[in-house]
Design a protein around this motif. Structure first.
Motif, mmCIF file in Angstrom:
data_model
loop_
_atom_site.group_PDB
_atom_site.id
_atom_site.type_symbol
_atom_site.label_atom_id
_atom_site.label_comp_id
_atom_site.label_asym_id
_atom_site.label_seq_id
_atom_site.Cartn_x
_atom_site.Cartn_y
_atom_site.Cartn_z
ATOM 1 N N ASP A 85 104.265 -22.887 84.621
ATOM 2 C CA ASP A 85 104.459 -21.544 83.864
ATOM 3 C C ASP A 85 103.104 -21.039 83.610
ATOM 4 N N SER A 86 102.006 -21.487 84.306
ATOM 5 C CA SER A 86 100.699 -20.960 83.950
ATOM 6 C C SER A 86 100.620 -19.435 84.165
ATOM 7 N N LYS A 129 102.950 -17.028 83.314
ATOM 8 C CA LYS A 129 103.559 -16.687 82.286
ATOM 9 C C LYS A 129 102.640 -16.800 80.949
ATOM 10 N N ARG A 130 101.943 -17.763 80.815
ATOM 11 C CA ARG A 130 101.064 -18.202 79.807
ATOM 12 C C ARG A 130 99.808 -17.557 79.938
ATOM 13 N N SER A 131 99.340 -17.177 81.250
ATOM 14 C CA SER A 131 98.097 -16.610 81.429
ATOM 15 C C SER A 131 98.185 -15.171 80.941
ATOM 16 N N ALA A 149 98.507 -14.634 77.264
ATOM 17 C CA ALA A 149 97.001 -14.797 76.654
ATOM 18 C C ALA A 149 96.244 -13.515 77.010
ATOM 19 N N PRO A 200 98.830 -26.685 78.106
ATOM 20 C CA PRO A 200 99.576 -25.630 77.889
ATOM 21 C C PRO A 200 99.129 -24.881 76.711
ATOM 22 N N ASP A 201 98.977 -23.612 76.850
ATOM 23 C CA ASP A 201 98.702 -22.822 75.528
ATOM 24 C C ASP A 201 99.985 -22.409 74.953
ATOM 25 N N GLN A 202 100.384 -22.707 73.694
ATOM 26 C CA GLN A 202 101.404 -22.557 73.173
ATOM 27 C C GLN A 202 101.642 -21.096 72.547
ATOM 28 N N PRO A 210 105.429 -16.398 74.900
ATOM 29 C CA PRO A 210 105.411 -16.180 76.299
ATOM 30 C C PRO A 210 105.695 -14.601 76.354
#
Length: 463
Positions: free
Chosen positions: A352-353, A355-357, A360, A453-455, A458
């Motif tokens: 899910d990088s 989505k997380r990116s 951010a 993972p960056d929490q 999302p």
């Protein structure tokens, strides 16, 4: 005074109509009776204007079964007082085509009456058979109405396509199908009105959803369901009667209610959880219940980037290909393509990088509204300045001239210096991306890129 053969013919036609299926008896006799196809029959639509003016041109009608292709062909003939001839590609050949063309030419010469040739399943005609139509279409001997469920640009010869106007028909909506059912139940001349039958609203809605926009299937099922109800001594068609007529259980699935969201959520979560069996079950639950397949395909395309992403970039290719296949061939055949894509997505490594990116990055953009582009990255817009050499802004270093096509220089705004937005996982092919970035970050002097993972929030909410 009509000739004796005409009286016999009329009698035969009346007897045929009495035993004809309900769908045939209820076939519209005029344009206002047609349900659906607003793009063709709405006020100002080209097809409607052509039929009402009587100035017919050859057309190709492209659409799923039961959307009215035969009906529109018949109305083209009846509204313009033309003779209607029908051939089916699976049962007729070049000899039959030539026979119709000869009759049409003779008729045109004798009394000036036009002939509408309705060719069903035109995509099944081979090149020689299609070529046999060209002279008659080109010189106006016949008005060709070709019907196909396949994309004509793939199945019909280019010379024939160029001589026809293409009209696309779409499945009827559930509301339009219900309107057809109610009309058939009320019609005492051609429908079931003399039987005094009614249908339970829930049963009508279920039948409309299960019919997939197919008017012919809807009326055929209604007729059998009425027989089932009548055999049980009832005058109201129930949910059970419709199930019996379909010879299968109706999936209790409300496309506009909670179950719509619950089942698509279960489908997405099953693929995310790498369970291909559950993914297939929920996929076919939706398809069997008449869910819009394009809605399902869109969710799979989103999933390919949101939940698989860089772990297997080909997942997006597979999902988009399935969506394209659906547009090309339609259901039921496209169920193969959707099933293949669902299996691929469920069994692919997950990340899910992306989505997380995205989350951010959007937060970073909001936090730096006044960010400016570094001078060495700016476009000169074709203007030469004193600090520019060979069209390149001063201070900019071409990465292709550096070792490994890398040169240490800043690309982010000054306010964002050292900020990390993309954090790869070690899943699937993204592990290789993580290894490359680790080395590149070292060369570029960037901070160490954690793969934890960056929490943060999302971008797209959980299904």
């Amino acid at each position: 005074m009509p000739s004796e053969p005409d009286l016999f013919s009329a009698g035969r036609e009346r007897r045929r109509r009495r035993v004809a299926p309900l769908a045939d008896r209820m076939r519209p006799r005029s344009l206002p009776e047609v349900v659906g196809q607003p793009d063709l029959l709405g006020k100002g639509a080209a097809f409607r204007a052509m039929v009402e003016s009587g100035r017919l041109v050859s057309v190709l009608l492209f659409g799923p079964p039961g959307t009215g292709k035969t009906t529109l062909a018949r109305l083209m003939a009846s509204e313009s007082d033309a003779v209607f001839e029908q051939l089916t590609a699976s049962a007729h050949g070049v000899r039959d085509v030539r026979r119709v063309l000869e009759g049409a030419e003779r008729r045109l010469g004798e009394d000036g009456r036009r002939t509408v040739l309705f060719l069903d399943e035109i995509h099944r005609f081979n090149k020689a058979q299609q070529d046999a139509l060209l002279p008659g279409v080109e010189n106006g001997t016949v008005i060709l109405v070709g019907a196909t469920t396949e994309n004509p640009f793939f199945e019909v010869n280019s010379p024939l396509i160029s001589r026809c106007t293409l009209f696309r028909l779409v499945p009827l909506s559930a509301a339009e199908v219900v309107e057809l059912l109610e009309r058939a139940l009320a019609d005492r001349e051609r429908g079931l009105g003399t039987a005094g039958m009614a249908i339970d609203p829930a049963a009508a809605e279920a039948l409309a959803g299960r019919a997939g926009g197919d008017a012919r299937l809807s009326l055929n099922v209604l007729e059998l369901a009425a027989i089932v109800a009548g055999g049980a001594g009832r005058t109201t068609i129930t949910y059970h009667d419709v199930e019996e007529a379909l010879q299968r259980r109706i999936i209790r699935y409300d496309k506009k209610g909670d179950q719509h969201y619950d089942v698509i959520s279960a489908f997405i979560k099953s693929m995310r959880g790498s369970d291909p069996d559950a993914a297939l079950y929920w996929l076919h639950t939706m398809l069997s219940a008449g869910e819009d397949p394009e809605f399902v395909a869109r969710r799979m395309v989103i999933f390919a980037s949101e939940d698989v992403g860089m772990a297997d970039p080909d997942a997006l290719v597979q999902a988009v290909a399935a969506a394209h296949a659906l547009a090309m061939v339609g259901l039921p055949e496209a169920a193969y393509n959707l099933s293949q894509a669902a299996i691929y997505l469920a069994t692919a490594p997950k990340s899910d990088s992306v989505k997380r990116s995205m989350g951010a990055t959007r937060r970073a953009v909001e936090e730096t509204p006044a960010a400016t582009v570094p001078a060495h990255l700016r476009s000169t817009g074709g203007r030469l300045v004193s600090s520019q050499v060979d069209g390149t802004p001063a201070g900019y270093l071409d990465p292709h001239r550096g070792a490994g096509h890398l040169v240490p220089q800043p690309y982010l705004p000054e306010q964002m210096e050292g900020r990390i937005l993309y954090r790869p996982t070690r899943q699937g092919r993204e592990a290789g991306v993580a290894e490359r970035l680790e080395e590149w970050d070292r060369v570029m002097g960037r901070p160490r890129r954690s793969t934890n993972p960056d929490q943060g929030q999302p971008v797209v909410g959980d299904q």
